[in-house]
Design an enzyme around this catalytic site. Structure first.
Site, mmCIF file in Angstrom:
data_model
loop_
_atom_site.group_PDB
_atom_site.id
_atom_site.type_symbol
_atom_site.label_atom_id
_atom_site.label_comp_id
_atom_site.label_asym_id
_atom_site.label_seq_id
_atom_site.Cartn_x
_atom_site.Cartn_y
_atom_site.Cartn_z
ATOM 1 N N ASP A 268 25.767 -18.904 3.586
ATOM 2 C CA ASP A 268 25.800 -17.508 3.151
ATOM 3 C C ASP A 268 26.188 -16.632 4.328
ATOM 4 O O ASP A 268 25.449 -16.532 5.312
ATOM 5 C CB ASP A 268 24.426 -17.072 2.624
ATOM 6 C CG ASP A 268 24.469 -15.652 2.075
ATOM 7 O OD1 ASP A 268 24.900 -15.482 0.913
ATOM 8 O OD2 ASP A 268 24.111 -14.714 2.804
ATOM 9 N N TYR B 294 28.857 -9.429 8.868
ATOM 10 C CA TYR B 294 28.144 -10.217 9.891
ATOM 11 C C TYR B 294 29.072 -10.549 11.066
ATOM 12 O O TYR B 294 28.605 -10.989 12.120
ATOM 13 C CB TYR B 294 27.578 -11.525 9.320
ATOM 14 C CG TYR B 294 26.585 -11.376 8.180
ATOM 15 C CD1 TYR B 294 26.023 -10.139 7.851
ATOM 16 C CD2 TYR B 294 26.207 -12.476 7.427
ATOM 17 C CE1 TYR B 294 25.136 -10.020 6.801
ATOM 18 C CE2 TYR B 294 25.307 -12.357 6.370
ATOM 19 C CZ TYR B 294 24.778 -11.117 6.059
ATOM 20 O OH TYR B 294 23.891 -11.009 5.013
ATOM 21 N N LYS C 174 30.633 -11.721 1.410
ATOM 22 C CA LYS C 174 30.354 -10.469 0.683
ATOM 23 C C LYS C 174 31.340 -9.371 1.048
ATOM 24 O O LYS C 174 31.799 -9.332 2.193
ATOM 25 C CB LYS C 174 28.929 -9.979 1.006
ATOM 26 C CG LYS C 174 27.891 -11.089 0.952
ATOM 27 C CD LYS C 174 26.472 -10.606 1.149
ATOM 28 C CE LYS C 174 25.533 -11.791 1.280
ATOM 29 N NZ LYS C 174 25.360 -12.297 2.649
ATOM 30 N N HIS D 13 27.967 -6.439 -1.426
ATOM 31 C CA HIS D 13 26.861 -6.493 -0.459
ATOM 32 C C HIS D 13 25.744 -5.476 -0.771
ATOM 33 O O HIS D 13 24.561 -5.792 -0.674
ATOM 34 C CB HIS D 13 27.408 -6.269 0.948
ATOM 35 C CG HIS D 13 26.563 -6.869 2.020
ATOM 36 N ND1 HIS D 13 27.059 -7.314 3.217
ATOM 37 C CD2 HIS D 13 25.223 -7.114 2.080
ATOM 38 C CE1 HIS D 13 26.068 -7.796 3.953
ATOM 39 N NE2 HIS D 13 24.950 -7.683 3.286
HETATM 40 N N1 LIG Z 1 22.578 -9.407 0.965
HETATM 41 C C1 LIG Z 1 21.872 -8.794 1.895
HETATM 42 O O1 LIG Z 1 21.787 -7.548 1.927
HETATM 43 C C2 LIG Z 1 21.169 -9.614 2.931
HETATM 44 C C3 LIG Z 1 20.281 -9.006 3.820
HETATM 45 C C4 LIG Z 1 19.629 -9.808 4.777
HETATM 46 C C5 LIG Z 1 19.874 -11.174 4.797
HETATM 47 N N2 LIG Z 1 20.773 -11.747 3.921
HETATM 48 C C6 LIG Z 1 21.073 -13.196 3.939
HETATM 49 O O2 LIG Z 1 19.853 -13.929 3.929
HETATM 50 C C7 LIG Z 1 19.814 -14.799 5.069
HETATM 51 C C8 LIG Z 1 18.400 -15.030 5.539
HETATM 52 O O3 LIG Z 1 17.755 -13.796 5.835
HETATM 53 P P1 LIG Z 1 17.475 -13.264 7.330
HETATM 54 O O4 LIG Z 1 18.451 -13.865 8.263
HETATM 55 O O5 LIG Z 1 17.431 -11.788 7.243
HETATM 56 O O6 LIG Z 1 15.997 -13.715 7.651
HETATM 57 P P2 LIG Z 1 15.112 -15.033 7.487
HETATM 58 O O7 LIG Z 1 15.946 -16.201 7.095
HETATM 59 O O8 LIG Z 1 13.962 -14.657 6.635
HETATM 60 O O9 LIG Z 1 14.536 -15.225 8.962
HETATM 61 C C9 LIG Z 1 15.355 -15.488 10.058
HETATM 62 C C10 LIG Z 1 14.516 -15.376 11.314
HETATM 63 O O10 LIG Z 1 13.426 -16.295 11.269
HETATM 64 C C11 LIG Z 1 13.466 -17.175 12.370
HETATM 65 N N3 LIG Z 1 13.143 -18.506 11.836
HETATM 66 C C12 LIG Z 1 13.943 -19.292 11.058
HETATM 67 N N4 LIG Z 1 13.312 -20.440 10.746
HETATM 68 C C13 LIG Z 1 12.103 -20.387 11.327
HETATM 69 C C14 LIG Z 1 11.012 -21.286 11.383
HETATM 70 N N5 LIG Z 1 11.056 -22.459 10.769
HETATM 71 N N6 LIG Z 1 9.898 -20.906 12.082
HETATM 72 C C15 LIG Z 1 9.853 -19.708 12.716
HETATM 73 N N7 LIG Z 1 10.870 -18.818 12.711
HETATM 74 C C16 LIG Z 1 11.979 -19.156 12.019
HETATM 75 C C17 LIG Z 1 14.870 -17.100 12.927
HETATM 76 O O11 LIG Z 1 14.863 -17.289 14.345
HETATM 77 P P3 LIG Z 1 15.982 -18.109 15.175
HETATM 78 O O12 LIG Z 1 17.312 -17.858 14.559
HETATM 79 O O13 LIG Z 1 15.852 -17.531 16.548
HETATM 80 O O14 LIG Z 1 15.591 -19.566 15.117
HETATM 81 C C18 LIG Z 1 15.290 -15.685 12.577
HETATM 82 O O15 LIG Z 1 14.824 -14.787 13.563
HETATM 83 C C19 LIG Z 1 20.696 -14.062 6.083
HETATM 84 O O16 LIG Z 1 21.080 -14.842 7.177
HETATM 85 C C20 LIG Z 1 21.825 -13.633 5.192
HETATM 86 O O17 LIG Z 1 22.698 -14.715 4.924
HETATM 87 C C21 LIG Z 1 21.407 -10.972 2.999
#
Ligand SMILES: NC(=O)c1ccc[n+]([C@@H]2O[C@H](COP(=O)([O-])OP(=O)(O)OC[C@H]3O[C@@H](n4cnc5c(N)ncnc54)[C@H](OP(=O)(O)O)[C@@H]3O)[C@@H](O)[C@H]2O)c1
Length: 276
Positions: free
Chosen positions: A46, A51, A76, A109
């Site tokens: 994704d 990004y 997106k 998005h």
């Molecule tokens: N459509 C939208 O508006 C929207 C908005 C936000 C996100 N998204 C999508 O959703 C995806 C995921 O959301 P997100 O990136 O916001 O946040 P997330 O996946 O909830 O969390 C990512 C964070 O958690 C840490 N992490 C990952 N696995 C872990 C584990 N097993 N233990 C402890 N910490 C951990 C990562 O650190 P490290 O990387 O330092 O390991 C990073 O800082 C995004 O990458 C994106 O593709 C979409």
């Protein structure tokens, strides 16, 4: 990695689990993290034009040597590219950067305020021309989707929205279920925030011998939400993928569900955020 599929309203089955690429702006870091994920079995990605890593995603995909048809690549269209013609141009640009001649997923998005119907019509065209297999939206509330129901022809197949143990959206989920729209949970780990230290989740994790992150990700899957946790850390990328060999009990599911009442958003409210 035995990742189950979600079946969408158009009959296409897509993996329920993958990797998210938000906030991975360093090209080498994006390339390395995704290359590692693909090596250990991730097949769904994704990303988004905003990004800034579509080129790096494309490089990692190409160098992986994995058959294109075995991958699910979603990106997106951002707010600045909304509108019919601008979206068609944005699609070409993203496809080129990703190095693909079709996309698996193409999503709006953020709804923005005025132009999402025009943007959606461009996605409908791309879908009919078979340039994209799955068209969908992010951050759409029922009233946004109702507008598409009135003014467009195809309903979104997925809606990607903020969802983690401290922020759920049961009314939206009920609406989406009634229209056969699959929910994708963004920030499933609350962006690595306080939820990882929640004592209810920690208690379940230590009782069943899993990490808090694994418990939360499993909770999403059993709640029928697609997820793509982001990590650039190999150990975490691997940890996050080991969630297919255990099940949470109904009591543990309910205990985590109960935390959603806190309604702690970490991202913007789509009804007041008009950028993208
Ligand atoms: N459509 C939208 O508006 C929207 C908005 C936000 C996100 N998204 C999508 O959703 C995806 C995921 O959301 P997100 O990136 O916001 O946040 P997330 O996946 O909830 O969390 C990512 C964070 O958690 C840490 N992490 C990952 N696995 C872990 C584990 N097993 N233990 C402890 N910490 C951990 C990562 O650190 P490290 O990387 O330092 O390991 C990073 O800082 C995004 O990458 C994106 O593709 C979409």
């Amino acid at each position: 990695m035995a990742v189950p599929n979600a079946r969408l309203a158009n009959g296409i089955s897509i993996p329920v689990f993958g990797i998210g690429m938000d906030q991975v702006r360093d090209p080498q870091q994006a390339y390395d993290a995704l290359s590692f994920a693909l090596r250990i079995g991730y097949r769904s990605i994704d990303t988004a034009s905003s990004y800034g890593n579509e080129r790096d995603v494309g490089r990692a995909v190409k160098d992986s040597g994995i058959d294109r048809k075995d991958l699910y690549i979603a990106t997106k269209v951002t707010g600045a590219d909304q509108g019919y013609d601008a979206t068609l141009r944005a699609f070409e640009k993203s496809s080129k950067l990703l190095g693909v001649d079709y996309l698996d997923g193409y999503l709006i998005h953020w709804p923005g305020k005025y132009m999402f119907v025009e943007t959606w019509r461009a996605l409908e065209r791309l879908y009919r021309e078979k340039r994209v297999r799955v068209i969908g939206v992010c951050n759409f509330n029922p009233h946004h989707i109702e507008r598409l129901r009135r003014e467009a022809e195809i309903l979104p197949l997925v809606d990607q929205v903020e969802w983690h143990p401290y922020f759920d959206q049961p009314d939206l989920a009920a609406y989406c279920a009634s229209h056969d729209i699959v929910i994708e949970a963004w920030s499933p780990l609350m962006c690595g925030g306080v939820v990882l230290e929640d004592h209810v989740i920690a208690g379940i994790a230590s009782r069943i011998g899993k990490s808090p992150a694994q418990v939360i990700l499993r909770w999403h899957l059993q709640g029928k939400r697609r997820i793509f946790p982001k990590s650039v850390t190999p150990g975490r990328i691997e940890e996050n993928s080991r969630i297919f060999d255990f099940e949470l009990s109904p009591a543990d599911m309910s205990a985590i569900d109960a935390l959603g009442g806190r309604q702690m958003r970490i991202g913007p409210n789509p009804d007041v955020f008009f950028d993208g």
